[in-house]
Enzyme design. Sequence first.
Site, PDB file in Angstrom:
ATOM      1  N   LYS A 356      32.750  69.113  32.237  1.00 29.26           N
ATOM      2  CA  LYS A 356      32.102  70.359  32.679  1.00 29.26           C
ATOM      3  C   LYS A 356      31.183  70.054  33.866  1.00 29.26           C
ATOM      4  CE  LYS A 356      28.498  69.759  29.143  1.00 29.26           C
ATOM      5  NZ  LYS A 356      28.044  70.221  27.823  1.00 29.26           N
ATOM      6  N   ARG A 450      22.246  77.317  18.504  1.00 31.34           N
ATOM      7  CA  ARG A 450      22.682  77.784  19.820  1.00 31.34           C
ATOM      8  C   ARG A 450      23.933  78.618  19.563  1.00 31.34           C
ATOM      9  NH1 ARG A 450      23.974  73.490  24.634  1.00 31.34           N
ATOM     10  NH2 ARG A 450      25.744  73.097  23.260  1.00 31.34           N
ATOM     11  N   HIS A 478      27.675  70.578  16.868  1.00 32.01           N
ATOM     12  CA  HIS A 478      26.979  69.823  17.907  1.00 32.01           C
ATOM     13  C   HIS A 478      25.630  69.378  17.364  1.00 32.01           C
ATOM     14  CE1 HIS A 478      26.583  68.380  21.903  1.00 32.01           C
ATOM     15  NE2 HIS A 478      25.694  69.255  22.320  1.00 32.01           N
ATOM     16  N   ARG A 537      33.390  63.672  21.721  1.00 34.95           N
ATOM     17  CA  ARG A 537      33.242  64.412  22.986  1.00 34.95           C
ATOM     18  C   ARG A 537      32.294  63.657  23.906  1.00 34.95           C
ATOM     19  NH1 ARG A 537      32.136  68.558  19.171  1.00 34.95           N
ATOM     20  NH2 ARG A 537      29.968  68.494  19.873  1.00 34.95           N
ATOM     21  N   TYR A 582       7.623  69.471  57.051  1.00 37.49           N
ATOM     22  CA  TYR A 582       7.034  70.749  56.642  1.00 37.49           C
ATOM     23  C   TYR A 582       5.651  70.510  56.052  1.00 37.49           C
ATOM     24  CZ  TYR A 582      11.461  73.203  57.213  1.00 37.49           C
ATOM     25  OH  TYR A 582      12.587  73.770  57.726  1.00 37.49           O
ATOM     26  N   CYS A 630      13.464  68.341  52.676  1.00 40.36           N
ATOM     27  CA  CYS A 630      13.911  69.610  53.256  1.00 40.36           C
ATOM     28  C   CYS A 630      15.210  70.036  52.588  1.00 40.36           C
ATOM     29  CB  CYS A 630      14.153  69.461  54.753  1.00 40.36           C
ATOM     30  SG  CYS A 630      12.821  68.651  55.618  1.00 40.36           S
ATOM     31  N   MET A 631      15.683  71.202  52.985  1.00 44.35           N
ATOM     32  CA  MET A 631      16.920  71.714  52.393  1.00 44.35           C
ATOM     33  C   MET A 631      18.097  70.782  52.672  1.00 44.35           C
ATOM     34  SD  MET A 631      18.836  75.341  53.001  1.00 44.35           S
ATOM     35  CE  MET A 631      17.791  76.434  52.104  1.00 44.35           C
ATOM     36  N   ASP A 632      18.171  70.257  53.908  1.00 51.18           N
ATOM     37  CA  ASP A 632      19.354  69.483  54.308  1.00 51.18           C
ATOM     38  C   ASP A 632      19.025  68.069  54.767  1.00 51.18           C
ATOM     39  OD1 ASP A 632      20.693  72.085  54.189  1.00 51.18           O
ATOM     40  OD2 ASP A 632      19.520  72.446  56.005  1.00 51.18           O
TER      41      ASP A 632
HETATM   42  C1  LIG Z   1      27.963  69.145  27.051  1.00 52.44           C
HETATM   43  C2  LIG Z   1      28.463  69.022  25.700  1.00 52.44           C
HETATM   44  C3  LIG Z   1      28.945  67.784  25.250  1.00 52.44           C
HETATM   45  C4  LIG Z   1      28.821  66.513  26.023  1.00 52.44           C
HETATM   46  O1  LIG Z   1      27.480  66.094  25.925  1.00 52.44           O
HETATM   47  P1  LIG Z   1      27.012  64.627  26.377  1.00 52.44           P
HETATM   48  O2  LIG Z   1      25.697  64.468  25.762  1.00 52.44           O
HETATM   49  O3  LIG Z   1      26.954  64.664  27.851  1.00 52.44           O
HETATM   50  O4  LIG Z   1      28.024  63.689  25.887  1.00 52.44           O
HETATM   51  C5  LIG Z   1      29.518  67.751  23.995  1.00 52.44           C
HETATM   52  N1  LIG Z   1      29.588  68.871  23.220  1.00 52.44           N
HETATM   53  C6  LIG Z   1      29.120  70.059  23.636  1.00 52.44           C
HETATM   54  C7  LIG Z   1      29.247  71.219  22.750  1.00 52.44           C
HETATM   55  C8  LIG Z   1      28.533  70.177  24.886  1.00 52.44           C
HETATM   56  O5  LIG Z   1      28.060  71.340  25.282  1.00 52.44           O
END
Ligand SMILES: *Cc1c(COP(=O)(O)O)cnc(C)c1O
Length: 696
Positions: A356, A450, A478, A537, A582, A630-632
């Site tokens: 992600k 969550r 999770h 995961r 700045y 700065c921004m860039d």
């Molecule tokens: C982002 C996420 C992960 C991965 O988390 P890490 O701590 O980066 O391994 C796993 N499960 C869920 C539901 C997440 O949102």
Amino acid sequence: MRRRALPALDWFRLAAAILVVTIHTSPLSSLSAGADFWLTRVAARIAVPFFLMVSGYFLALHHWQHLRNFLGRTLLLYGAAILLYLPMNLYSGSFSSVGWLRAVFWEGTLYHLWYFPALFWGTLLSWLLLRLGNRCALAGAIFLYLIGLGGDSYYGLAARLPALKQGYDLLFSLTEHTRNGIFYVPLFLLLGAQGIRLRTGTALTGFCLSLVGMSAEAFFLHSLDAQRHDSMYLLLPVCMVFLLALLLNGNRCRSHAARDLSLLVYLIHPGCIVAVRVLARLTHSWDILVESSLPYFAAVLVLSLSAACLLYRIRPLPVNPKARAWREVDLGALCHNANVLEQAAGPGCALMAVVKADAYGHGARVVARALFKTGIRTFAVACLEEGIALRRAGIRGCILILGWTSPEQAPLLARWRLTQAVADTAHGAALSRTGYNVHVHLAVDTGMHRLGIACEDVEALAALYRLPGIQVDGIFSHLCVSDSLEGRDVSYTDRQVSAFRTVVERLKAQGISPGKIHLLASYGMLNRPEKGFDYARAGIILYGVYSDDSPVCFRPDLQPVLTLRARVAAVRELASGESAGYGLAFTAVRPTRIAVVTIGYADGLPRDLAYHGGQVLIHGSFCPMVGRLCMDQLMVDVTEAKTVQPGDTVTLIGRDGNAVIRAERVAEQCGTITNELLSRLGHRLPVVALHQSGRS
Ligand SMILES: *Cc1c(COP(=O)(O)O)cnc(C)c1O
């Protein structure tokens, strides 16, 4: 009056290309045979020697360092030209298989393409001759040229001596012409390499006189009917020395357009000749368009120039991804990490690669493709768009969307075969009502509060398994404090783990097959290596970094994947007491050199990094950031790093020489974790994939 800067050499390249078109279209032939002979068989014969001399001139100017590149480029162009004219070759069916080999390696596969193999072999030979010293090389090249001459314009004279005739006849059984890589090319290449300079008056007079002389020579040989070909004359090299000297005097700059257009005209004009002839047939205008030589020449020339201009405008001009600021992604390190983590997960448990947020700022396309190649078939993303992007990048297998997706999007979930996490009972019911038979994993809330269906509500979970219209392939939860080793947090995690296991058992007890079961993310894997799940995961640790430097139970052998780099745009000197940036936030307390670096907060760097001891690496040394980000852009103090210049590479995260800036350290300086720091790296930073591991 000021003299304008003229790109004389490049402009003359274009003129020379037009002369080659002249040779192949005989513009004056319907007016006067003599005039046409002079134009195409004498004057235009300076074109190819000119190209050879310019090549020799530039090769020598750079001490023959570019020889390999030059030869490679010649072969590449030749290969492209062979392909371009393949249809014409096939149409005319001109070659046998042996003939093809000879054509490709020696004579050229179409009449004008002899130039490329000749250039290749002739350049190699010239370079070898130069091993003998410049004078010997020149003498050798002159000798070869004289042999070539006897097989070209002077053949009729040479053939009067029986021994010579025998020699040449033998030669002609091997090669059609002597204007090739051995006899013709080395002399012009080496004459160009001399870079002979003459006063303009001398050069001009010399050129005119030798051209007159060469014309007399040509007409004389022509009158004797001595010419087998008409590419080489005794006075041609003399003429060329004066011409190059003349042009070098006028040459003040370069014109890439003229150079490229001349090459294009050279390459495509035979195709344009065919096109004009076909057009003349189709429009019944053969008499005007082909039979009258001037309109024929004009038509071919206009078509060649227009086509060349068009091709020049649409030619690919790739942007160098390392021109400003970029992300280097070490795919070797990535695959190493995936391997190590899969081992750690244990048998029966596969890695679900969490990619992600553009693979935590590493570039999801590149990362997912590399992981897919190593055999990973399960990916997790945060939203629908990320899932679709992975499918478009060719990723097959399961792609689980961990975040909420509106049920309105169900058609897209189905079309792209994406698996959706069910956020709660209502979400699951709404997805089921859409009628798109979406594949889902059920999220279970075991205490994070969550997303997910409460773990106590086994009936609701069981009902979702039975709902028509959705296909439940898995169930997961999770952990929310698994990164902590404090007693209270560890026991909270214990309760989450056992709650999840209980839910799964109770579903099984109802005769429900729960599908794929998964719980652990990165810190679960490090601190609670639980067994019995189908997936782990892995997010942040897949990229070889930890969220922060807090202690963990288990430290696998991981390698950081990302290096963040930028360039030095400019270097400034500040006197003591002068301020910069700045808000004039930085004031020099001593004479200070400041380097301006081409990356800023719009690229994802935290704006307060400069206030919290942010540093960069240049030439392997640490340089502190100064003033406001700065921004860039940002500024660093390079007073100590004296050799820093504009264009130098700057490392913001990663290794440069023996020094390293760790992502964990940068995140800590800004009071955040690497997950946030890396995932914010913006799309303005191109991803450069490194295929071998950075580890030595
Ligand atoms: C982002 C996420 C992960 C991965 O988390 P890490 O701590 O980066 O391994 C796993 N499960 C869920 C539901 C997440 O949102």
